[in-house]
Structure formats: structure tokens, C-alpha cells
Design a protein around this motif. Sequence first.
Motif, PDB file in Angstrom:
ATOM      1  N   GLY A  55       0.775  -1.232   0.000  1.00 26.99           N
ATOM      2  CA  GLY A  55       0.000   0.000   0.000  1.00 26.99           C
ATOM      3  C   GLY A  55       0.808   1.285   0.000  1.00 26.99           C
ATOM      4  O   GLY A  55       0.245   2.365   0.225  1.00 26.99           O
ATOM      5  N   LEU A  56       2.110   1.213  -0.256  1.00 23.06           N
ATOM      6  CA  LEU A  56       2.928   2.431  -0.332  1.00 23.06           C
ATOM      7  C   LEU A  56       2.935   2.966  -1.755  1.00 23.06           C
ATOM      8  O   LEU A  56       3.116   2.211  -2.712  1.00 23.06           O
ATOM      9  N   GLU A  57       2.751   4.266  -1.873  1.00 20.90           N
ATOM     10  CA  GLU A  57       2.951   4.970  -3.145  1.00 20.90           C
ATOM     11  C   GLU A  57       3.956   6.077  -2.897  1.00 20.90           C
ATOM     12  O   GLU A  57       3.856   6.797  -1.899  1.00 20.90           O
ATOM     13  N   ILE A  58       4.928   6.177  -3.763  1.00 26.81           N
ATOM     14  CA  ILE A  58       5.873   7.289  -3.725  1.00 26.81           C
ATOM     15  C   ILE A  58       5.540   8.165  -4.919  1.00 26.81           C
ATOM     16  O   ILE A  58       5.420   7.674  -6.041  1.00 26.81           O
ATOM     17  N   LEU A  59       5.368   9.451  -4.666  1.00 25.20           N
ATOM     18  CA  LEU A  59       5.010  10.388  -5.717  1.00 25.20           C
ATOM     19  C   LEU A  59       6.137  11.406  -5.851  1.00 25.20           C
ATOM     20  O   LEU A  59       6.433  12.135  -4.906  1.00 25.20           O
ATOM     21  N   GLY A  60       6.761  11.429  -7.023  1.00 26.05           N
ATOM     22  CA  GLY A  60       7.875  12.330  -7.270  1.00 26.05           C
ATOM     23  C   GLY A  60       7.446  13.571  -8.041  1.00 26.05           C
ATOM     24  O   GLY A  60       6.742  13.461  -9.047  1.00 26.05           O
ATOM     25  N   PHE A  61       7.876  14.719  -7.551  1.00 27.10           N
ATOM     26  CA  PHE A  61       7.560  15.999  -8.182  1.00 27.10           C
ATOM     27  C   PHE A  61       8.854  16.742  -8.492  1.00 27.10           C
ATOM     28  O   PHE A  61       9.419  17.405  -7.621  1.00 27.10           O
ATOM     29  N   PRO A  62       9.357  16.616  -9.721  1.00 26.33           N
ATOM     30  CA  PRO A  62      10.582  17.321 -10.083  1.00 26.33           C
ATOM     31  C   PRO A  62      10.393  18.836  -9.966  1.00 26.33           C
ATOM     32  O   PRO A  62       9.337  19.359 -10.306  1.00 26.33           O
ATOM     33  N   SER A  63      11.426  19.492  -9.471  1.00 26.44           N
ATOM     34  CA  SER A  63      11.382  20.948  -9.340  1.00 26.44           C
ATOM     35  C   SER A  63      12.725  21.530  -9.760  1.00 26.44           C
ATOM     36  O   SER A  63      13.775  20.954  -9.483  1.00 26.44           O
ATOM     37  N   ASP A  64      12.662  22.677 -10.408  1.00 22.85           N
ATOM     38  CA  ASP A  64      13.873  23.357 -10.872  1.00 22.85           C
ATOM     39  C   ASP A  64      14.084  24.651 -10.095  1.00 22.85           C
ATOM     40  O   ASP A  64      14.736  25.568 -10.574  1.00 22.85           O
TER      41      ASP A  64
END
Length: 157
Positions: A55-64
Motif C-alpha cells: 500500500g505504499l505509493e511514492i510520488l515524485g515531483f521534479p522541481s527546478d
Amino acid sequence: MELYTYSAVKPNGETVSLENYKGKVLLIVNTASKCGFTPQFDGLQQLYEKYHKDGLEILGFPSDQFMNQEFDNNEEIMQFCKVNYGVTFPMFSKTDVKGEDAHPLFKFLTKEKKGIIGSEVKWNFTKFLIDRDGQVIDRYAPQTKPEKIENDIKRLL
């Protein structure tokens, strides 16, 4: 429940509601491809592979937003993450995570869990841990390696 009212855009342009992740434990991370902390992608991917079925979700949000440490376009970002770190967890389009134009999700996260020196995200690889009910449980500094968060994740699963 407020967490689930937000949505974000995937690199392919698809808008995804965070409601899709209701009932999951989430680790939301602002990422960058050219940062000293970029090797944390390895640890994040390992956590994802180990606990996704639970039940783990990792959500990646690239930022500059931190010294221009991200590629210009989403295709380059996704290619880099896949080729160099084997990333299979959900990644989103390049996103502002601080300031006036910050994505509403990050405004919410930083309001819920302030950092040691204020609420705004200060650097790449700041991590937010969310329980199955959408409550922001903890915030981790960029230096905190993913493996140091593992026990906190296991408690929530």
C-alpha cells in the motif's frame, strides 16, 4: 481529507486526482536530476519495490527551483530517472514547490508540516509522509535518506 482534493499533471499531460491514492500510505518528494541528493532515487525505488504491494505509493515531483538542478523538459527528466535509477514509482511534471506559484499540494503540505526553519520547502528531496487517511504525519529534510524513513512507513502500513 483535504489532500485528496488536489490533482497533479503527469509528464504525458494527464491530470491525476490524488483521490486515486486514497487509502494508501504516501511519500511525496520534490526531486531534482542534477542535485547532490539525486542518488536518493535509488533508496526511494527500493522502498517502492519493497512496500508497494502493501500500500505504499511514492510520488515524485521534479522541481527546478533550487539552483536549476532539473532538466528543461519532462521527457528528459523521465528518461534520466528511468535509465539512471530504474524509477517506476509515479512521477509528475516539473512543479513549483515554493513561493507564490507553488503547486497547491505543496502549499497544503508545508502548511500542515513546517520545517525546522519555516514552512517553505528549502531544497530538493524534502519528503512528506502521509497516512492512509490523508493526514500529513511527518516531514523529512533533504539529507534524510529514504532508508531512514523505512520504519515510519512500516508503522503506517
